[in-house]
Scaffold this motif. Structure first.
Motif, short mmCIF file in Angstrom:
data_model
loop_
_atom_site.label_atom_id
_atom_site.label_comp_id
_atom_site.label_asym_id
_atom_site.label_seq_id
_atom_site.Cartn_x
_atom_site.Cartn_y
_atom_site.Cartn_z
N ARG A 1 -16.10 2.37 -3.19
CA ARG A 1 -16.19 2.52 -4.65
C ARG A 1 -17.55 3.08 -5.06
N ALA B 1 -10.67 7.01 -3.38
CA ALA B 1 -10.04 6.15 -4.38
C ALA B 1 -8.81 5.44 -3.81
N GLN B 2 -8.02 6.14 -3.02
CA GLN B 2 -6.84 5.51 -2.41
C GLN B 2 -7.25 4.41 -1.44
N GLU C 1 -8.32 1.35 -3.38
CA GLU C 1 -7.12 0.65 -3.83
C GLU C 1 -6.46 -0.11 -2.67
N ILE D 1 0.84 -1.19 0.00
CA ILE D 1 0.00 0.00 0.00
C ILE D 1 0.88 1.24 0.00
N ALA E 1 -14.21 -2.05 0.19
CA ALA E 1 -13.85 -1.52 -1.13
C ALA E 1 -15.10 -1.24 -1.94
N ASN F 1 -10.13 11.62 -4.07
CA ASN F 1 -8.84 10.93 -4.14
C ASN F 1 -8.62 10.10 -2.87
N GLU G 1 -8.45 -3.21 -1.82
CA GLU G 1 -8.27 -4.22 -2.87
C GLU G 1 -6.91 -4.90 -2.75
N ILE G 2 -5.88 -4.13 -2.42
CA ILE G 2 -4.55 -4.71 -2.20
C ILE G 2 -4.60 -5.68 -1.02
#
Length: 155
Positions: A151, A104-105, A108, A90, A147, A101, A111-112
């Protein structure tokens, strides 16, 4: 006293290695989420401030559970920023992005962490470590759900 839980030492170490990556992802995501909670601004302030608080509290609890699972396997858990920095996938955020943002981060990041969870489950299954696989399956579902929720804010 020697540990004898039915999992060979090399297998326990392999699972703990993967769990350490998940711990690093979890702690890194916790820090990012908590920072965004403190620094959120804009029209989504109240809803995101409250949502991020729920999320960072959940991540804090998860980090403890993951670290304790590593210890159950008789391996020392990583616990420093430098160790986590080497283990996590991450990306660190040192600034204060706008709210979209931030979201969105965090999508991500979750999801990681979900992908990392899948890797832990594979190794745990190969080692016959149902306890770790079960715990991490719960983490996987939580990361996927979070997520999705985040999202959805960007749709």
């Amino acid at each position: 006293m020697a540990i004898d839980i039915g999992i060979a030492k090399k297998d326990r170490e392999a699972v703990a290695k993967q769990l350490s990556k998940l711990l690093a992802d979890t702690y890194s995501l916790y820090l990012k989420t908590h920072s965004f909670h403190w620094n959120i601004t804009g029209p989504q302030f109240n809803s995101l401030h409250n949502m991020f608080e729920v999320q960072y509290n959940e991540l804090w609890t998860a980090a403890d559970e993951i670290a304790e699972r590593i210890r159950i396997l008789d391996v020392f858990a990583p616990g420093s920023y430098s160790q986590f920095g080497k283990l996590t996938s991450i990306k660190e955020e040192s600034g204060v992005p706008e709210w979209k943002n931030m979201v969105a981060q965090l999508v991500e990041g979750h999801e990681i962490a979900a992908a990392t969870s899948r890797e832990v489950i594979k190794v745990a299954d190969e080692a016959g470590d149902e306890g770790s696989a079960d715990m991490v399956t719960g983490r996987l579902k939580e990361h996927e759900k979070t997520a999705w929720m985040l999202r959805s804010l960007l749709a």
